[in-house]
Design a protein around this motif. Structure first.
Motif, PDB file in Angstrom:
ATOM      1  N   UNK A  23      41.422  -4.349  65.398  1.00 39.92           N
ATOM      2  CA  UNK A  23      41.416  -3.210  64.599  1.00 39.92           C
ATOM      3  C   UNK A  23      41.952  -3.563  63.125  1.00 39.92           C
ATOM      4  N   UNK A  24      43.107  -4.303  62.957  1.00 40.08           N
ATOM      5  CA  UNK A  24      43.459  -5.122  61.733  1.00 40.08           C
ATOM      6  C   UNK A  24      42.210  -5.774  60.776  1.00 40.08           C
ATOM      7  N   UNK A  25      41.408  -6.524  61.580  1.00 46.02           N
ATOM      8  CA  UNK A  25      40.488  -7.055  61.077  1.00 46.02           C
ATOM      9  C   UNK A  25      39.173  -6.134  60.635  1.00 46.02           C
ATOM     10  N   UNK A  26      39.414  -5.069  61.449  1.00 46.10           N
ATOM     11  CA  UNK A  26      38.189  -3.908  60.898  1.00 46.10           C
ATOM     12  C   UNK A  26      38.757  -3.190  59.953  1.00 46.10           C
ATOM     13  N   UNK A  27      40.007  -2.712  59.839  1.00 47.96           N
ATOM     14  CA  UNK A  27      40.616  -2.061  58.842  1.00 47.96           C
ATOM     15  C   UNK A  27      40.296  -2.818  57.284  1.00 47.96           C
ATOM     16  N   UNK A  28      40.625  -4.140  57.427  1.00 44.98           N
ATOM     17  CA  UNK A  28      41.012  -5.087  56.258  1.00 44.98           C
ATOM     18  C   UNK A  28      39.285  -4.953  55.415  1.00 44.98           C
ATOM     19  N   UNK A  29      38.175  -4.608  56.425  1.00 37.40           N
ATOM     20  CA  UNK A  29      37.046  -4.535  55.749  1.00 37.40           C
ATOM     21  C   UNK A  29      36.945  -3.556  54.582  1.00 37.40           C
ATOM     22  N   UNK A  30      37.688  -2.501  54.737  1.00 36.41           N
ATOM     23  CA  UNK A  30      37.756  -1.326  53.682  1.00 36.41           C
ATOM     24  C   UNK A  30      39.244  -1.349  52.936  1.00 36.41           C
ATOM     25  N   UNK A  31      39.385  -2.638  52.215  1.00 33.72           N
ATOM     26  CA  UNK A  31      40.904  -2.507  51.520  1.00 33.72           C
ATOM     27  C   UNK A  31      41.329  -1.328  50.749  1.00 33.72           C
ATOM     28  N   UNK A  32      40.226  -0.446  50.554  1.00 28.91           N
ATOM     29  CA  UNK A  32      40.530   0.747  49.473  1.00 28.91           C
ATOM     30  C   UNK A  32      41.020   1.858  50.235  1.00 28.91           C
ATOM     31  N   UNK A  33      40.704   1.860  51.732  1.00 34.06           N
ATOM     32  CA  UNK A  33      41.335   2.769  52.779  1.00 34.06           C
ATOM     33  C   UNK A  33      42.810   2.918  52.955  1.00 34.06           C
ATOM     34  N   UNK A  34      43.407   1.832  52.331  1.00 38.51           N
ATOM     35  CA  UNK A  34      44.890   1.534  52.424  1.00 38.51           C
ATOM     36  C   UNK A  34      45.618   2.313  51.120  1.00 38.51           C
ATOM     37  N   UNK A  35      46.831   2.610  51.253  1.00 39.43           N
ATOM     38  CA  UNK A  35      47.723   3.412  49.982  1.00 39.43           C
ATOM     39  C   UNK A  35      47.566   2.364  48.758  1.00 39.43           C
ATOM     40  N   UNK A  36      47.567   3.115  47.600  1.00 43.20           N
ATOM     41  CA  UNK A  36      47.459   2.351  46.470  1.00 43.20           C
ATOM     42  C   UNK A  36      48.650   1.319  46.557  1.00 43.20           C
ATOM     43  N   UNK A  37      48.410   0.327  45.785  1.00 49.06           N
ATOM     44  CA  UNK A  37      49.596  -1.033  45.509  1.00 49.06           C
ATOM     45  C   UNK A  37      49.601  -1.415  44.025  1.00 49.06           C
ATOM     46  N   UNK A  38      50.461  -2.080  43.885  1.00 49.57           N
ATOM     47  CA  UNK A  38      50.615  -2.588  42.408  1.00 49.57           C
ATOM     48  C   UNK A  38      49.412  -3.267  41.777  1.00 49.57           C
ATOM     49  N   UNK A  39      48.755  -4.187  42.671  1.00 49.79           N
ATOM     50  CA  UNK A  39      47.565  -4.754  42.221  1.00 49.79           C
ATOM     51  C   UNK A  39      46.656  -4.186  43.330  1.00 49.79           C
ATOM     52  N   UNK A  40      45.403  -4.349  42.796  1.00 52.44           N
ATOM     53  CA  UNK A  40      44.142  -3.634  43.594  1.00 52.44           C
ATOM     54  C   UNK A  40      44.047  -4.626  44.950  1.00 52.44           C
ATOM     55  N   UNK A  41      43.845  -3.892  46.097  1.00 60.26           N
ATOM     56  CA  UNK A  41      43.817  -4.451  47.389  1.00 60.26           C
ATOM     57  C   UNK A  41      42.451  -5.375  47.391  1.00 60.26           C
ATOM     58  N   UNK A  42      41.454  -4.838  46.782  1.00 55.88           N
ATOM     59  CA  UNK A  42      40.196  -5.673  46.588  1.00 55.88           C
ATOM     60  C   UNK A  42      40.378  -6.988  45.866  1.00 55.88           C
ATOM     61  N   UNK A  43      41.370  -7.051  44.929  1.00 53.86           N
ATOM     62  CA  UNK A  43      41.607  -8.299  44.500  1.00 53.86           C
ATOM     63  C   UNK A  43      42.607  -9.275  44.777  1.00 53.86           C
ATOM     64  N   UNK A  44      43.536  -8.732  45.597  1.00 59.02           N
ATOM     65  CA  UNK A  44      44.964  -9.417  45.912  1.00 59.02           C
ATOM     66  C   UNK A  44      45.208  -9.640  47.639  1.00 59.02           C
TER      67      UNK A  44
END
Length: 104
Positions: A23-44
């Protein structure tokens, strides 16, 4: 494309044999689906605390899950201050898909 050894494939299948790690590997396919962070999940990558919260597990369990995925080469990590962020290793996942298509 990355060439995988038989051991690489075995380690990947072992890592994916647990439903939460899959499931984690599937979730990581859409990093924008996680709450906002200081630096964009798509980048870091996605911060471990967000993965932990979504998986509803302890921090140590989430860390163990991510370590197994990382040892199998399915994710990469990026340390920013005290936090570790994770991203999918798309080249390894693609290579695994090719092995499955050609060999199994």
């Amino acid at each position: 494309m990355e060439e995988l050894t038989e051991d690489d494939v075995v380690q990947a299948f072992k890592a994916l044999s647990h439903p939460t790690r899959l499931a984690i590997l599937q979730w990581l396919k859409e990093p924008r689906s996680f709450p906002p962070q200081d630096q964009p999940a798509e980048e870091v990558g996605v911060c471990l605390k967000h993965i932990q919260a979504r998986a509803k597990v302890s921090q140590s369990t989430a860390s163990q899950f991510m370590a197994v995925l990382q040892r199998a080469g399915l994710v990469t990590s990026n340390r920013i201050g005290p936090w570790t962020h994770y991203s999918r290793n798309e080249s390894r996942i693609s290579a695994l898909g090719s092995v499955i298509t050609k060999s199994l």
